[in-house]
Design a protein around this motif. Structure first.
Motif, PDB file in Angstrom:
ATOM      1  N   ASN A   9     -56.162  67.707  26.676  1.00 41.72           N
ATOM      2  CA  ASN A   9     -56.585  68.909  25.941  1.00 41.72           C
ATOM      3  C   ASN A   9     -57.121  68.563  24.556  1.00 41.72           C
ATOM      4  OD1 ASN A   9     -56.141  70.920  27.840  1.00 41.72           O
ATOM      5  ND2 ASN A   9     -53.998  71.159  27.281  1.00 41.72           N
ATOM      6  N   GLU A  10     -56.638  67.455  23.995  1.00 43.70           N
ATOM      7  CA  GLU A  10     -57.023  67.063  22.635  1.00 43.70           C
ATOM      8  C   GLU A  10     -58.124  66.002  22.602  1.00 43.70           C
ATOM      9  OE1 GLU A  10     -53.289  65.792  21.013  1.00 43.70           O
ATOM     10  OE2 GLU A  10     -52.461  67.818  21.046  1.00 43.70           O
ATOM     11  N   ASN A  11     -58.394  65.346  23.729  1.00 45.91           N
ATOM     12  CA  ASN A  11     -59.351  64.242  23.793  1.00 45.91           C
ATOM     13  C   ASN A  11     -60.191  64.349  25.060  1.00 45.91           C
ATOM     14  OD1 ASN A  11     -58.223  62.260  21.555  1.00 45.91           O
ATOM     15  ND2 ASN A  11     -56.461  63.008  22.718  1.00 45.91           N
ATOM     16  N   ILE A  12     -61.391  63.799  24.996  1.00 47.21           N
ATOM     17  CA  ILE A  12     -62.224  63.731  26.197  1.00 47.21           C
ATOM     18  C   ILE A  12     -61.934  62.387  26.869  1.00 47.21           C
ATOM     19  CG2 ILE A  12     -64.580  63.628  27.089  1.00 47.21           C
ATOM     20  CD1 ILE A  12     -65.383  65.317  24.607  1.00 47.21           C
ATOM     21  N   VAL A  13     -61.463  62.451  28.103  1.00 45.99           N
ATOM     22  CA  VAL A  13     -61.139  61.244  28.865  1.00 45.99           C
ATOM     23  C   VAL A  13     -61.969  61.256  30.145  1.00 45.99           C
ATOM     24  CG1 VAL A  13     -59.311  59.947  30.041  1.00 45.99           C
ATOM     25  CG2 VAL A  13     -58.794  61.170  27.914  1.00 45.99           C
ATOM     26  N   ASP A  14     -62.791  60.226  30.315  1.00 43.30           N
ATOM     27  CA  ASP A  14     -63.660  60.135  31.485  1.00 43.30           C
ATOM     28  C   ASP A  14     -63.004  59.415  32.648  1.00 43.30           C
ATOM     29  OD1 ASP A  14     -65.749  61.367  30.099  1.00 43.30           O
ATOM     30  OD2 ASP A  14     -66.595  59.460  29.440  1.00 43.30           O
ATOM     31  N   GLU A  15     -62.204  58.399  32.311  1.00 42.99           N
ATOM     32  CA  GLU A  15     -61.638  57.535  33.346  1.00 42.99           C
ATOM     33  C   GLU A  15     -60.198  57.162  33.001  1.00 42.99           C
ATOM     34  OE1 GLU A  15     -64.395  54.205  34.378  1.00 42.99           O
ATOM     35  OE2 GLU A  15     -65.630  55.092  32.797  1.00 42.99           O
ATOM     36  N   VAL A  16     -59.439  56.863  34.042  1.00 41.10           N
ATOM     37  CA  VAL A  16     -58.074  56.373  33.874  1.00 41.10           C
ATOM     38  C   VAL A  16     -57.937  55.091  34.685  1.00 41.10           C
ATOM     39  CG1 VAL A  16     -55.649  56.848  34.412  1.00 41.10           C
ATOM     40  CG2 VAL A  16     -57.050  58.628  33.424  1.00 41.10           C
ATOM     41  N   VAL A  17     -57.291  54.103  34.074  1.00 38.88           N
ATOM     42  CA  VAL A  17     -57.021  52.833  34.742  1.00 38.88           C
ATOM     43  C   VAL A  17     -55.513  52.744  34.921  1.00 38.88           C
ATOM     44  CG1 VAL A  17     -57.203  50.335  34.612  1.00 38.88           C
ATOM     45  CG2 VAL A  17     -58.978  51.761  33.599  1.00 38.88           C
ATOM     46  N   ILE A  18     -55.096  52.556  36.158  1.00 40.83           N
ATOM     47  CA  ILE A  18     -53.672  52.449  36.457  1.00 40.83           C
ATOM     48  C   ILE A  18     -53.415  51.050  36.993  1.00 40.83           C
ATOM     49  CG2 ILE A  18     -51.754  53.355  37.844  1.00 40.83           C
ATOM     50  CD1 ILE A  18     -53.308  56.045  37.882  1.00 40.83           C
ATOM     51  N   GLY A  19     -52.423  50.397  36.401  1.00 44.98           N
ATOM     52  CA  GLY A  19     -52.101  49.035  36.792  1.00 44.98           C
ATOM     53  C   GLY A  19     -51.766  48.923  38.271  1.00 44.98           C
ATOM     54  N   LEU A  20     -52.182  47.822  38.860  1.00 46.81           N
ATOM     55  CA  LEU A  20     -51.908  47.515  40.261  1.00 46.81           C
ATOM     56  C   LEU A  20     -50.930  46.342  40.289  1.00 46.81           C
ATOM     57  CD1 LEU A  20     -52.521  47.908  43.293  1.00 46.81           C
ATOM     58  CD2 LEU A  20     -54.451  46.359  42.998  1.00 46.81           C
ATOM     59  N   PRO A  21     -49.636  46.621  40.486  1.00 50.24           N
ATOM     60  CA  PRO A  21     -48.634  45.557  40.428  1.00 50.24           C
ATOM     61  C   PRO A  21     -48.549  44.777  41.743  1.00 50.24           C
ATOM     62  CG  PRO A  21     -47.561  47.659  40.784  1.00 50.24           C
ATOM     63  CD  PRO A  21     -49.041  47.934  40.656  1.00 50.24           C
ATOM     64  N   THR A  22     -48.827  43.491  41.654  1.00 55.27           N
ATOM     65  CA  THR A  22     -48.725  42.626  42.833  1.00 55.27           C
ATOM     66  C   THR A  22     -47.986  41.354  42.447  1.00 55.27           C
ATOM     67  OG1 THR A  22     -50.867  41.636  42.324  1.00 55.27           O
ATOM     68  CG2 THR A  22     -50.869  43.450  43.907  1.00 55.27           C
ATOM     69  N   ASP A  23     -47.466  40.653  43.459  1.00 54.17           N
ATOM     70  CA  ASP A  23     -46.839  39.366  43.203  1.00 54.17           C
ATOM     71  C   ASP A  23     -47.896  38.271  43.274  1.00 54.17           C
ATOM     72  OD1 ASP A  23     -47.288  38.809  45.917  1.00 54.17           O
ATOM     73  OD2 ASP A  23     -45.219  39.182  46.501  1.00 54.17           O
ATOM     74  N   LEU A  24     -47.474  37.035  43.134  1.00 59.46           N
ATOM     75  CA  LEU A  24     -48.424  35.925  43.109  1.00 59.46           C
ATOM     76  C   LEU A  24     -49.207  35.769  44.411  1.00 59.46           C
ATOM     77  CD1 LEU A  24     -46.336  33.256  41.198  1.00 59.46           C
ATOM     78  CD2 LEU A  24     -48.232  34.629  40.341  1.00 59.46           C
ATOM     79  N   LYS A  25     -48.641  36.255  45.508  1.00 63.24           N
ATOM     80  CA  LYS A  25     -49.323  36.177  46.804  1.00 63.24           C
ATOM     81  C   LYS A  25     -50.223  37.382  47.064  1.00 63.24           C
ATOM     82  CE  LYS A  25     -45.692  33.407  48.900  1.00 63.24           C
ATOM     83  NZ  LYS A  25     -44.671  33.321  49.947  1.00 63.24           N
ATOM     84  N   GLY A  26     -50.259  38.331  46.118  1.00 65.20           N
ATOM     85  CA  GLY A  26     -51.103  39.502  46.278  1.00 65.20           C
ATOM     86  C   GLY A  26     -50.436  40.662  46.994  1.00 65.20           C
ATOM     87  N   ASN A  27     -49.133  40.555  47.258  1.00 66.90           N
ATOM     88  CA  ASN A  27     -48.411  41.648  47.911  1.00 66.90           C
ATOM     89  C   ASN A  27     -48.035  42.714  46.886  1.00 66.90           C
ATOM     90  OD1 ASN A  27     -48.388  40.210  50.399  1.00 66.90           O
ATOM     91  ND2 ASN A  27     -46.667  39.004  49.640  1.00 66.90           N
ATOM     92  N   ALA A  28     -48.095  43.968  47.299  1.00 66.39           N
ATOM     93  CA  ALA A  28     -47.755  45.076  46.405  1.00 66.39           C
ATOM     94  C   ALA A  28     -46.268  45.051  46.067  1.00 66.39           C
ATOM     95  CB  ALA A  28     -48.115  46.399  47.060  1.00 66.39           C
ATOM     96  N   SER A  29     -45.953  45.405  44.822  1.00 68.13           N
ATOM     97  CA  SER A  29     -44.550  45.470  44.419  1.00 68.13           C
ATOM     98  C   SER A  29     -43.947  46.786  44.904  1.00 68.13           C
ATOM     99  CB  SER A  29     -44.410  45.335  42.913  1.00 68.13           C
ATOM    100  OG  SER A  29     -44.760  46.539  42.281  1.00 68.13           O
ATOM    101  N   GLU A  30     -42.636  46.906  44.777  1.00 65.61           N
ATOM    102  CA  GLU A  30     -41.959  48.099  45.298  1.00 65.61           C
ATOM    103  C   GLU A  30     -42.315  49.374  44.530  1.00 65.61           C
ATOM    104  OE1 GLU A  30     -37.618  48.179  43.452  1.00 65.61           O
ATOM    105  OE2 GLU A  30     -37.985  46.340  44.577  1.00 65.61           O
ATOM    106  N   VAL A  31     -42.759  49.270  43.282  1.00 62.05           N
ATOM    107  CA  VAL A  31     -43.126  50.456  42.512  1.00 62.05           C
ATOM    108  C   VAL A  31     -44.468  51.043  42.975  1.00 62.05           C
ATOM    109  CG1 VAL A  31     -44.354  49.339  40.601  1.00 62.05           C
ATOM    110  CG2 VAL A  31     -43.044  51.418  40.174  1.00 62.05           C
ATOM    111  N   GLU A  32     -45.218  50.307  43.779  1.00 63.31           N
ATOM    112  CA  GLU A  32     -46.526  50.769  44.242  1.00 63.31           C
ATOM    113  C   GLU A  32     -46.433  52.097  44.996  1.00 63.31           C
ATOM    114  OE1 GLU A  32     -50.706  50.842  44.969  1.00 63.31           O
ATOM    115  OE2 GLU A  32     -49.442  49.995  43.422  1.00 63.31           O
ATOM    116  N   THR A  33     -45.381  52.305  45.770  1.00 63.94           N
ATOM    117  CA  THR A  33     -45.194  53.573  46.486  1.00 63.94           C
ATOM    118  C   THR A  33     -45.134  54.737  45.502  1.00 63.94           C
ATOM    119  OG1 THR A  33     -43.983  52.413  48.209  1.00 63.94           O
ATOM    120  CG2 THR A  33     -43.715  54.790  48.145  1.00 63.94           C
ATOM    121  N   ASP A  34     -44.379  54.545  44.417  1.00 58.93           N
ATOM    122  CA  ASP A  34     -44.284  55.585  43.392  1.00 58.93           C
ATOM    123  C   ASP A  34     -45.633  55.801  42.702  1.00 58.93           C
ATOM    124  OD1 ASP A  34     -41.547  55.839  43.906  1.00 58.93           O
ATOM    125  OD2 ASP A  34     -41.012  54.368  42.376  1.00 58.93           O
ATOM    126  N   ILE A  35     -46.357  54.727  42.470  1.00 56.91           N
ATOM    127  CA  ILE A  35     -47.667  54.832  41.816  1.00 56.91           C
ATOM    128  C   ILE A  35     -48.630  55.631  42.683  1.00 56.91           C
ATOM    129  CG2 ILE A  35     -49.688  53.533  41.020  1.00 56.91           C
ATOM    130  CD1 ILE A  35     -47.735  51.279  40.192  1.00 56.91           C
TER     131      ILE A  35
END
Length: 138
Positions: free
Chosen positions: A46-72
């Motif tokens: 409401n106070e700022n113009i925001v065009d885009e949002v970047v949300i972190g993609l948590p993965t381990d060293l092998k590229g597997n999604a972390s357990e918080v990914e479901t919540d994300i």
């Protein structure tokens, strides 16, 4: 042109960072309780113009999604319903917490300040956003 906002999403807290209106520099905003993120975003949008949002993609060293990914993914679904006009990007966040801890330690903060998880989350969001900006300009 509006800002780009980054979210380092966590189960308890989310670090927030945003660009300037020219989308050149990433700066830490705040750390918000995860349960209050949508309220924070409504007020911020409401106070700022925001065009885009970047949300972190948590993965381990092998590229597997972390357990918080479901919540994300649940959060992204709610976000898209609430803010359908804002573009959502995902960006690899591997090592951002370690990098944030390193940068904080180099800043002259005392041991207690360096271990503050909220500060680490905010700096992590800033690193995610700065890395996103650098990739975007390539």
């Amino acid at each position: 042109m509006g800002q780009i906002l980054a979210i380092d999403y966590g189960k308890a807290r989310c670090g927030m960072a945003a660009t300037d209106d020219m989308q050149i520099i990433a700066s830490g905003l705040d750390t918000v309780a995860t349960s209050s993120v949508l309220l924070f975003l409504k007020k911020y949008f409401n106070e700022n113009i925001v065009d885009e949002v970047v949300i972190g993609l948590p993965t381990d060293l092998k590229g597997n999604a972390s357990e918080v990914e479901t919540d994300i993914l649940k959060f992204i679904a709610l976000f898209r319903k609430e803010f359908p006009e804002v573009v959502v990007h995902r960006f690899d966040e591997r090592f951002t917490s370690k990098m944030a801890s390193f940068f904080i330690s180099q800043s002259g903060k005392n041991r207690k300040q360096r271990q503050e998880k909220g500060l680490i989350d905010k700096v992590s969001a800033t690193i995610i956003l700065q890395n996103f900006l650098e990739q975007k300009t390539k």
